[in-house]
Design an enzyme around this catalytic site. Structure first.
Site, PDB file in Angstrom:
ATOM      1  N   LYS A  43     -50.984  79.138   9.270  1.00  0.00           N
ATOM      2  CA  LYS A  43     -51.452  78.836  10.627  1.00  0.00           C
ATOM      3  C   LYS A  43     -52.976  79.183  10.887  1.00  0.00           C
ATOM      4  O   LYS A  43     -53.587  77.874  11.405  1.00  0.00           O
ATOM      5  CB  LYS A  43     -51.734  80.760  11.298  1.00  0.00           C
ATOM      6  CG  LYS A  43     -52.774  81.388  10.381  1.00  0.00           C
ATOM      7  CD  LYS A  43     -52.672  82.799  11.383  1.00  0.00           C
ATOM      8  CE  LYS A  43     -52.956  84.317   9.702  1.00  0.00           C
ATOM      9  NZ  LYS A  43     -55.238  84.216   9.908  1.00  0.00           N
ATOM     10  N   THR A  44     -53.504  79.262   9.673  1.00  0.00           N
ATOM     11  CA  THR A  44     -54.534  78.352   8.637  1.00  0.00           C
ATOM     12  C   THR A  44     -54.734  76.885   9.054  1.00  0.00           C
ATOM     13  O   THR A  44     -55.727  75.593   8.981  1.00  0.00           O
ATOM     14  CB  THR A  44     -55.100  78.760   7.811  1.00  0.00           C
ATOM     15  OG1 THR A  44     -54.942  80.120   7.888  1.00  0.00           O
ATOM     16  CG2 THR A  44     -56.651  78.350   7.036  1.00  0.00           C
ATOM     17  N   ASP A 229     -59.420  83.174  15.223  1.00  0.00           N
ATOM     18  CA  ASP A 229     -58.319  83.325  14.321  1.00  0.00           C
ATOM     19  C   ASP A 229     -57.696  84.885  14.464  1.00  0.00           C
ATOM     20  O   ASP A 229     -59.033  85.639  14.666  1.00  0.00           O
ATOM     21  CB  ASP A 229     -58.676  83.087  13.117  1.00  0.00           C
ATOM     22  CG  ASP A 229     -58.171  83.183  11.427  1.00  0.00           C
ATOM     23  OD1 ASP A 229     -56.515  83.162  11.688  1.00  0.00           O
ATOM     24  OD2 ASP A 229     -58.098  82.922  10.345  1.00  0.00           O
ATOM     25  N   GLU A 230     -57.419  85.275  13.946  1.00  0.00           N
ATOM     26  CA  GLU A 230     -56.685  87.058  14.163  1.00  0.00           C
ATOM     27  C   GLU A 230     -56.485  87.373  15.105  1.00  0.00           C
ATOM     28  O   GLU A 230     -58.016  88.639  15.150  1.00  0.00           O
ATOM     29  CB  GLU A 230     -57.737  88.022  12.872  1.00  0.00           C
ATOM     30  CG  GLU A 230     -57.394  87.090  11.635  1.00  0.00           C
ATOM     31  CD  GLU A 230     -56.122  87.549  10.706  1.00  0.00           C
ATOM     32  OE1 GLU A 230     -54.848  87.765  11.632  1.00  0.00           O
ATOM     33  OE2 GLU A 230     -55.975  87.320   9.338  1.00  0.00           O
ATOM     34  N   GLN A 260     -48.746  92.391  13.149  1.00  0.00           N
ATOM     35  CA  GLN A 260     -50.247  92.632  11.971  1.00  0.00           C
ATOM     36  C   GLN A 260     -51.083  92.806  12.385  1.00  0.00           C
ATOM     37  O   GLN A 260     -52.177  92.681  11.994  1.00  0.00           O
ATOM     38  CB  GLN A 260     -50.430  91.030  11.288  1.00  0.00           C
ATOM     39  CG  GLN A 260     -49.486  90.531  10.581  1.00  0.00           C
ATOM     40  CD  GLN A 260     -49.776  88.898   9.776  1.00  0.00           C
ATOM     41  OE1 GLN A 260     -50.110  89.813   8.478  1.00  0.00           O
ATOM     42  NE2 GLN A 260     -49.300  87.443  10.144  1.00  0.00           N
ATOM     43  N   ARG A 614     -46.531  89.634   2.091  1.00  0.00           N
ATOM     44  CA  ARG A 614     -47.489  89.340   1.014  1.00  0.00           C
ATOM     45  C   ARG A 614     -46.418  88.288   0.075  1.00  0.00           C
ATOM     46  O   ARG A 614     -46.785  87.952  -0.529  1.00  0.00           O
ATOM     47  CB  ARG A 614     -48.398  90.277   0.498  1.00  0.00           C
ATOM     48  CG  ARG A 614     -49.242  91.088   1.747  1.00  0.00           C
ATOM     49  CD  ARG A 614     -50.408  90.103   2.605  1.00  0.00           C
ATOM     50  NE  ARG A 614     -49.863  90.273   4.412  1.00  0.00           N
ATOM     51  CZ  ARG A 614     -49.778  89.241   4.578  1.00  0.00           C
ATOM     52  NH1 ARG A 614     -50.183  87.895   4.001  1.00  0.00           N
ATOM     53  NH2 ARG A 614     -48.932  89.168   6.281  1.00  0.00           N
TER      54      ARG A 614
END
Length: 742
Positions: A43-44, A229-230, A260, A614
């Site tokens: 996504k980044t 973002d997020e 998340q 992760r």
DNA sequence: ATCATGGCATTTTTT
DNA sequence: ATGCCATGAT
């Protein structure tokens, strides 16, 4: 951006590195866009490439972009990655957290709301202290109604954009009534002290935009494209803020993953992402489900766990990397055996399989769980770092030092004043302090003014008057230096010296005091660095304080130092490690009992999901049958989340390590060796699979930095290159750096 | 005003 | 078990 051949080529290269949905998101033109980005789906990369695309395609100039993240670290990383794509022109972009963007806006606009530009930003601890003071002033029993609980209520109200009046309208019980009164007083006090808490930064920007249409017009025109973002972690105030800035041009890109969302307890409102399509019916929705991080087994396990949550946006992560190793689940006798097991595995991985310590992380639900693990690691002499816990900027001596500077900048700040008035001890006790504070309030003076004229404070004794006089004369001198624009490092050193603060610490002659002195020296270093780069025309001190108020030391965390990393599951979000252990997978701990009681089981499950995703290569989940809870023994039931993992993905084998403890060679598994080697290949190829692969020793060429040699390869597609020229040694992302093998 | 002892609670926390 | 805060003694 004119379209010369080179630019076109770069634009094409930009898209080359992307998969189909990523490309769709990146090349989406104007209008609302929702990117549902699963864990590890790049996504980044989408955000950074989209920014580059918007600029290359002439849809926006760098100054017209507002990119928002939740952490300074993420902001910094995004800025670096965008700069790598765009070069220096990216500097005029706003890439920042919600809070620092708001602080920046308020530095310009706060006078419209009756604050000066020197307003202080209170962190949670400062704010709590003020809440407590308000409760005491109202005669509330702070045992029954704790400042923490009241603060949480107030914060919750602010995040929902309810001011004290609105909150009072809605109150039900006695507690809420008390909160309503405290809220009102708290607001008045904050304003009187020219201070804002973290929530106010958001709320006040919303206010200023709503109250002054011309201001709103200015900012919404300035930020032609807004990217967040997020997004799953935004609260209502942030939501409203985005509406005010992007509501008209509608060029709003939000990226997030409802699976998340783990900050509900901080008022993040998951509905913001779930309802995005209701707010923007014409929104383009793109799902990123291809994962570039983990093995299929890890993804299957995580998918299976999260599938037990209701009301989510369906996503299924997949990878083309192959199945990899099974998930390891181990039951141990108690938490000490659990720690020994993890320790043994770490040794095995390092000694037998050539893993580096920096590739290993251990997660847990609560900070307290790190202790046993730390003991084991210390005894085994394995270096580790704990992320989170006590933070640099929360240490008493650091807060004191900053308190002094704050008071120099904002003489109305009574919280800062109360903090430092008698630190170091100079004969100003609770009683005298209270008298001065009360007098300031009654007479409509700032604390500074009241303390500077102690003779005018009713009821103050002779010795107290003398103490204030001495103290304030020192402070007045310091203030002159501050107003003369002295470098912060110099000012800070003067503060520590002239106030006797350092002297008092030195007199203690303890190891602890020595540590504090070192911390203060570190702060002076921070100030020195700030002085070196500060070129603004506004007051240095104001700028320094504002910056310091919004950073945490996790921003400066180094993650590749050849040490094992320990942290809570919350802190793990956004990170990745080849080897992940999650300890304490027991009912009551993960999921946490209190969360279950509060009906937040699904958030616990998401937390577990975040932890699992992760892991790149190996995921190990452990629990102990027996554990100590505040001194007494409790018997654990394995976490329900373990049962949600399909058994065929799991290795529950009671290996020799289960009871034997230290680094037995018995746990050696040949299968793991080969898969480990395979993983390193993949890691070195870069997360995006751009095809380029680098190994240590490769000679490489970079258009800007020139010739170099690869000196290190890290997971996540990061290579370290030592360049022949000025550039020296640099870390580069294989995906983004225009690096070619010679 | 400052120091010492006992009582009580004890999640997570980007800002 | 541990650490923070409030109360009481010097």
């Amino acid at each position: 951006m004119p379209s010369d051949a080179a630019t076109d080529q770069r634009a094409a290269d930009l898209l080359e590195e992307l998969n189909e949905p990523q490309r769709e998101a990146v090349t989406h033109g104007d209008g609302p866009l929702l990117v549902l980005a699963g864990a590890g789906s790049g996504k980044t990369r989408v955000l950074t490439h989209r920014i580059a695309y918007l600029i290359h395609s002439g849809r926006a100039r760098p100054g017209e972009i507002l990119a928002i993240t939740f952490t300074n670290k993420a902001a910094q990383e995004m800025r670096e990655r965008v700069e790598r794509l765009l070069g220096r022109s990216a500097r005029t972009m706003w890439v920042s957290t919600f809070h620092s963007a708001c602080a920046r806006i308020l530095r310009a606009e706060a006078p419209r709301l009756g604050y000066t530009r020197q307003f202080t930003i209170y962190d949670q601890a400062d704010s709590r202290r003020l809440v407590k003071r308000c409760l005491e002033e109202l005669g509330v029993d702070t045992k029954r109604f704790t400042p923490a609980a009241v603060q949480a209520q107030i914060s919750g109200a602010k995040n929902r954009l309810r001011d004290a009046d609105a909150y009072a309208q809605l109150v039900g019980g006695y507690f809420e009534q008390t909160v309503a009164e405290a809220y009102r007083l708290y607001e008045r006090e904050l304003h009187r002290m020219n201070a804002m808490d973290f929530d106010d930064l958001l709320v006040n920007v919303v206010n200023v935009l709503q109250l002054f249409p011309e201001v709103q017009g200015r900012y919404s025109a300035a930020f032609r494209h807004v990217l967040v973002d997020e997004y799953q972690d935004t609260n209502h105030a942030q939501y409203r803020l985005l509406q005010l800035i992007a509501g008209e041009h509608r060029n709003l890109t939000v990226v997030g993953d409802d699976a998340q969302s783990i900050y509900g307890f901080r008022h993040a409102d998951i509905r913001n992402i779930l309802d995005f399509q209701d707010d923007f019916p014409d929104a383009r929705v793109v799902k990123l489900e291809q994962n570039y991080r983990s093995t299929q087994t890890i993804l299957d396990a995580a998918n299976a766990v999260i599938a037990n949550n209701r009301g989510q946006m369906h996503k299924t992560l997949w990878t083309d990397r192959g199945p990899g190793d099974p998930i390891v689940i181990r039951e141990l006798d108690d938490e000490h055996a659990e720690a020994r097991y993890v320790l043994g595995e770490i040794r095995r991985l390092v000694d037998d399989e050539g893993a580096s310590l920096s590739e290993i992380a251990c997660f847990y639900r609560t900070n307290a769980q790190s202790r046993v693990l730390e003991d084991a690691l210390v005894r085994a002499e394995i270096p580790y770092q704990v992320v989170g816990g006590t933070k640099f900027y929360e240490r008493a001596e650091i807060k004191d030092a900053i308190g002094y500077l704050t008071l120099l900048a904002n003489p109305a700040d009574a919280i800062a004043f109360a903090r430092i008035a008698n630190s170091p001890k100079r004969g100003i006790g609770q009683t005298s302090l209270q008298r001065v504070l009360a007098h300031a309030e009654a007479a409509g003076l700032t604390v500074w003014e009241a303390a500077a004229d102690p003779g005018g404070v009713p009821g103050l004794g002779k010795p107290a008057i003398r103490a204030f006089e001495r103290f304030m004369s020192t402070m007045a001198q310091l203030r002159e230096r501050a107003e003369a624009g002295a470098p912060i490092a110099e000012l800070l050193e003067a503060v520590l010296h002239d106030t006797g603060y350092l002297e008092a610490l030195e007199a203690e002659r303890t190891i602890e005091a020595q540590g504090r002195i070192e911390n203060l020296e570190e702060l002076v270093e921070v100030a020195r660095e700030f002085d070196a780069v500060y070129d603004g025309e506004e007051s240095r001190l104001d700028a320094f304080l504002q910056q310091i108020a919004l950073v945490s030391d996790s921003d400066t965390r180094r993650d590749d130092e050849g040490v094992v990393t320990l942290m809570t599951l919350h802190n793990a979000k956004g990170l990745e490690y080849p080897v992940v252990f999650i300890i304490g997978c027991v009912e009551g701990v993960l999921p946490l009992q209190r969360a279950i009681d509060e009906g937040a089981l699904e958030e616990e499950r998401r937390l577990c999901y975040v932890g699992m995703t992760r892991a790149m290569r190996t995921l190990t989940l452990t629990y102990a049958r027996r554990r100590n809870v505040y001194g007494s023994t409790a018997y654990g039931v394995p976490s329900r989340f373990l049962a949600e993992i399909p058994p065929e993905l799991v290795d529950r084998d009671e290996g020799p390590a289960a009871g034997a403890g230290f680094g037995t060679a018995g746990g050696y598994r040949p299968r793991a060796v080969s898969s480990w080697a395979a993983m390193r290949e993949v890691a070195s190829a870069g997360a995006g699979g751009s095809g380029a692969s680098f190994a240590v020793g490769d000679d490489v060429l970079h258009p800007a930095f020139g010739e170099g040699v690869v000196t290190g390869v890290e997971p996540g597609g990061v290579v370290t290159v030592r360049f022949a020229g000025e550039a020296g040694e640099r870390k580069l992302m294989v995906d983004y750096a225009p690096l070619t093998k010679r």
